[in-house]
Design a protein around this motif. Structure first.
Motif, PDB file in Angstrom:
ATOM      1  N   GLY A  38       0.786  -1.222   0.000  1.00  0.00           N
ATOM      2  CA  GLY A  38       0.000   0.000   0.000  1.00  0.00           C
ATOM      3  C   GLY A  38       0.820   1.276   0.000  1.00  0.00           C
ATOM      4  N   LEU A  39       2.126   1.152   0.103  1.00  0.00           N
ATOM      5  CA  LEU A  39       2.992   2.327   0.054  1.00  0.00           C
ATOM      6  C   LEU A  39       3.222   2.750  -1.387  1.00  0.00           C
ATOM      7  N   VAL A  40       3.335   4.053  -1.595  1.00  0.00           N
ATOM      8  CA  VAL A  40       3.625   4.612  -2.919  1.00  0.00           C
ATOM      9  C   VAL A  40       4.829   5.528  -2.790  1.00  0.00           C
ATOM     10  N   GLY A  41       5.816   5.305  -3.642  1.00  0.00           N
ATOM     11  CA  GLY A  41       6.978   6.181  -3.684  1.00  0.00           C
ATOM     12  C   GLY A  41       6.882   7.132  -4.857  1.00  0.00           C
ATOM     13  N   THR A  42       7.373   8.332  -4.664  1.00  0.00           N
ATOM     14  CA  THR A  42       7.333   9.360  -5.707  1.00  0.00           C
ATOM     15  C   THR A  42       8.749   9.687  -6.161  1.00  0.00           C
ATOM     16  N   GLY A  43       8.930   9.718  -7.453  1.00  0.00           N
ATOM     17  CA  GLY A  43      10.193  10.155  -8.038  1.00  0.00           C
ATOM     18  C   GLY A  43       9.920  11.179  -9.115  1.00  0.00           C
ATOM     19  N   PHE A  44      10.978  11.667  -9.695  1.00  0.00           N
ATOM     20  CA  PHE A  44      10.791  12.627 -10.789  1.00  0.00           C
ATOM     21  C   PHE A  44      12.025  12.640 -11.682  1.00  0.00           C
ATOM     22  N   SER A  45      11.777  13.040 -12.910  1.00  0.00           N
ATOM     23  CA  SER A  45      12.836  13.417 -13.824  1.00  0.00           C
ATOM     24  C   SER A  45      12.576  14.859 -14.221  1.00  0.00           C
ATOM     25  N   TRP A  46      13.563  15.492 -14.821  1.00  0.00           N
ATOM     26  CA  TRP A  46      13.487  16.942 -15.065  1.00  0.00           C
ATOM     27  C   TRP A  46      14.334  17.273 -16.279  1.00  0.00           C
ATOM     28  N   THR A  47      13.868  18.228 -17.062  1.00  0.00           N
ATOM     29  CA  THR A  47      14.659  18.677 -18.204  1.00  0.00           C
ATOM     30  C   THR A  47      14.212  20.051 -18.666  1.00  0.00           C
ATOM     31  N   PRO A  48      15.138  20.951 -18.991  1.00  0.00           N
ATOM     32  CA  PRO A  48      14.750  22.174 -19.686  1.00  0.00           C
ATOM     33  C   PRO A  48      14.487  21.865 -21.166  1.00  0.00           C
ATOM     34  N   LEU A  49      13.300  22.093 -21.607  1.00  0.00           N
ATOM     35  CA  LEU A  49      12.907  22.052 -23.020  1.00  0.00           C
ATOM     36  C   LEU A  49      12.772  20.660 -23.635  1.00  0.00           C
ATOM     37  N   ILE A  50      13.771  19.806 -23.492  1.00  0.00           N
ATOM     38  CA  ILE A  50      13.909  18.664 -24.391  1.00  0.00           C
ATOM     39  C   ILE A  50      13.674  17.334 -23.679  1.00  0.00           C
ATOM     40  N   GLY A  51      12.801  16.486 -24.240  1.00  0.00           N
ATOM     41  CA  GLY A  51      12.819  15.073 -23.915  1.00  0.00           C
ATOM     42  C   GLY A  51      11.864  14.552 -22.866  1.00  0.00           C
ATOM     43  N   ALA A  52      10.983  15.382 -22.300  1.00  0.00           N
ATOM     44  CA  ALA A  52      10.158  14.903 -21.183  1.00  0.00           C
ATOM     45  C   ALA A  52       9.243  13.760 -21.597  1.00  0.00           C
ATOM     46  N   ARG A  71      11.104  -6.713  -6.165  1.00  0.00           N
ATOM     47  CA  ARG A  71      11.293  -6.006  -4.903  1.00  0.00           C
ATOM     48  C   ARG A  71      11.431  -4.510  -5.178  1.00  0.00           C
ATOM     49  N   ALA A  72      10.772  -3.723  -4.373  1.00  0.00           N
ATOM     50  CA  ALA A  72      10.865  -2.269  -4.509  1.00  0.00           C
ATOM     51  C   ALA A  72      12.103  -1.799  -3.762  1.00  0.00           C
ATOM     52  N   ASP A  73      13.229  -1.778  -4.454  1.00  0.00           N
ATOM     53  CA  ASP A  73      14.478  -1.465  -3.787  1.00  0.00           C
ATOM     54  C   ASP A  73      15.436  -0.825  -4.797  1.00  0.00           C
ATOM     55  N   TRP A 105      13.953   5.025  -3.647  1.00  0.00           N
ATOM     56  CA  TRP A 105      14.552   5.524  -2.398  1.00  0.00           C
ATOM     57  C   TRP A 105      13.475   6.116  -1.497  1.00  0.00           C
ATOM     58  N   ASP A 106      12.522   6.836  -2.089  1.00  0.00           N
ATOM     59  CA  ASP A 106      11.419   7.386  -1.303  1.00  0.00           C
ATOM     60  C   ASP A 106      10.624   6.275  -0.628  1.00  0.00           C
ATOM     61  N   LEU A 107      10.371   5.204  -1.373  1.00  0.00           N
ATOM     62  CA  LEU A 107       9.635   4.059  -0.827  1.00  0.00           C
ATOM     63  C   LEU A 107      10.374   3.422   0.343  1.00  0.00           C
ATOM     64  N   VAL A 108      11.643   3.149   0.166  1.00  0.00           N
ATOM     65  CA  VAL A 108      12.414   2.476   1.205  1.00  0.00           C
ATOM     66  C   VAL A 108      12.462   3.339   2.469  1.00  0.00           C
ATOM     67  N   ALA A 109      12.624   4.662   2.272  1.00  0.00           N
ATOM     68  CA  ALA A 109      12.642   5.560   3.431  1.00  0.00           C
ATOM     69  C   ALA A 109      11.287   5.586   4.126  1.00  0.00           C
ATOM     70  N   ARG A 110      10.224   5.638   3.351  1.00  0.00           N
ATOM     71  CA  ARG A 110       8.879   5.642   3.946  1.00  0.00           C
ATOM     72  C   ARG A 110       8.622   4.346   4.719  1.00  0.00           C
ATOM     73  N   ASP A 341      14.150  18.900   6.997  1.00  0.00           N
ATOM     74  CA  ASP A 341      13.367  18.166   7.992  1.00  0.00           C
ATOM     75  C   ASP A 341      12.093  17.727   7.275  1.00  0.00           C
ATOM     76  N   THR A 342      12.144  16.584   6.619  1.00  0.00           N
ATOM     77  CA  THR A 342      11.109  16.218   5.653  1.00  0.00           C
ATOM     78  C   THR A 342      10.060  15.258   6.171  1.00  0.00           C
ATOM     79  N   GLY A 343      10.265  14.629   7.299  1.00  0.00           N
ATOM     80  CA  GLY A 343       9.420  13.495   7.617  1.00  0.00           C
ATOM     81  C   GLY A 343       9.852  12.298   6.780  1.00  0.00           C
ATOM     82  N   PRO A 344       9.141  11.161   6.857  1.00  0.00           N
ATOM     83  CA  PRO A 344       9.552   9.973   6.100  1.00  0.00           C
ATOM     84  C   PRO A 344       9.623  10.241   4.599  1.00  0.00           C
ATOM     85  N   GLY A 345      10.651   9.695   3.947  1.00  0.00           N
ATOM     86  CA  GLY A 345      10.846   9.904   2.514  1.00  0.00           C
ATOM     87  C   GLY A 345      11.552  11.216   2.237  1.00  0.00           C
ATOM     88  N   HIS A 346      11.433  11.667   0.982  1.00  0.00           N
ATOM     89  CA  HIS A 346      12.113  12.909   0.601  1.00  0.00           C
ATOM     90  C   HIS A 346      11.236  14.152   0.737  1.00  0.00           C
TER      91      HIS A 346
END
Length: 358
Positions: A38-52, A71-73, A105-110, A341-346
């Motif tokens: 039931g846990l959900v981890g959040t990640g992201f990628s980022w780019t100026p202009l190109i490739g999203a 395994r979520a690891d 990483w967010d999942l494992v920390a949570r 000081d984020t609490g669990p996860g990022h």
């Protein structure tokens, strides 16, 4: 804890003021990894202009099938990179892998009930940050207004762009900034790969008078030989790495003596897992790491690095400043310092009202 679903959506974040070269936006790919607990981890990628959209497609079409039921690891990183090898082992594939790695990483920390900083291993409560802007095309009064804002905010270090067609223009601007910030603050310059070796030699001979703490990307990023030739002709330290991608690339530049400050971007290198490997390798070679952009995550990583430089506080272009976050992340950039000081996860919760990439 096993993966039950992976999703990726691309969103557009308009900049408050366009960066040099007509960059008017940053695109963000938000990744969510769900699990059978039931846990959900959040990640992201980022780019100026190109490739999203290409990054989102790699995640949905190629990484998702490889992750379902596993395994979520984040220890899966090397296996996932190998899985993507037919699409290349750098560039877009690493940017896609970053979104998944950050989510894992967010999942494992949570799951552990820990902030990401504590899971990685906090080494310090705060790190220094510096004011930074993409400002080569700013008129001089606008540039000085921007720098004055950083000084008023408590920054002890600032960075401005150079690489004008005329060296005299760069000299005028850097001299004015040095006069504004005074002799006791650090002043860095960033050429964004605009020079060739003769041009860099001429420009740095002039700019040395203003005591630059480092010059960033003086030459095309991948040209190791050119950096070696330039190293022999200037005393100004080099900061490189926002356009290097692998541990091996960083090691080559450091070992050749042309990387005095390493600047990996956590998305471009493939996520937190390889970022920390790069930082450990740099530390063994006595080179500090100054993470590139993305201060809400870079700031957290800086608190865990064995040898940290400074965190880049980019003017009005953090995730929070661009309206990407639904709630404050717990990462604070105040008086020239970053803390977390984020609490669990990022702690990065993305807004549900972001505009999709068309």
């Amino acid at each position: 804890m096993r993966v039950t679903e992976v999703s990726a959506r691309a969103f557009r974040l308009p900049l408050h003021r366009a960066w040099d070269g007509g960059v008017d936006r940053n695109d963000l790919v938000v990744v969510r990894v769900a699990t059978d607990e039931g846990l959900v981890g959040t990640g992201f990628s980022w780019t100026p202009l190109i490739g999203a959209r290409a990054v989102a497609a790699l995640i949905a079409d190629d990484l998702r099938p490889a992750l379902l039921g596993r395994r979520a690891d984040p220890s899966l990183w090397d296996e996932l990179r190998w899985h993507l090898r037919e699409a290349g082992t750098s560039g877009l594939t690493l940017m896609a892998l970053a979104g998944v790695d950050i989510a894992l990483w967010d999942l494992v920390a949570r799951r552990a009930g820990l902030p990401l900083v504590e899971l990685l291993g906090r080494r310090r409560e705060e790190a220094e940050c510096y004011g930074s802007g993409v400002n080569l095309d700013y008129p001089l009064p606008d540039l000085l207004e921007q720098v004055a804002g950083w000084v008023a905010a408590g920054h002890r270090a600032v960075k401005v762009k150079v690489g004008s067609p005329a060296v005299a223009r760069d000299a005028e601007r850097v001299e004015a900034v040095r006069d504004l910030v005074g002799a006791d603050r650090l002043l860095m310059v960033d050429a964004n790969q605009r020079w060739d070796v003769p041009g860099a030699v001429r420009a740095l001979a002039v700019l040395e008078e203003f005591d630059p703490y480092f010059v960033e990307e003086p030459l095309p990023a991948g040209d190791l030989g050119a950096h070696v030739r330039l190293r022999a002709r200037t005393r100004v330290p080099f900061a490189v790495g926002e356009n290097l991608r692998t541990v091996e690339e960083f090691e080559r530049f450091i070992d050749e003596g042309v990387c005095d400050v390493a600047q990996p971007n956590v998305v471009r290198v493939g996520g937190i897992t390889p970022f920390m490997r790069i930082a450990e390798s740099a530390a063994r070679r006595s080179v500090p790491v100054a993470p590139h952009l993305l201060p809400e995550l870079s700031g957290q990583l800086a608190l865990c690095l064995p040898r940290v430089g400074m965190v880049e506080d980019i003017d009005r272009a953090s995730l929070a400043a661009l309206g990407a976050l639904a709630v404050p992340s717990g990462v604070r950039l105040e008086r020239g310092r970053v803390s977390a000081d984020t609490g669990p996860g990022h702690g990065l919760v993305f807004s549900g009202g972001l505009a999709p990439v068309p």
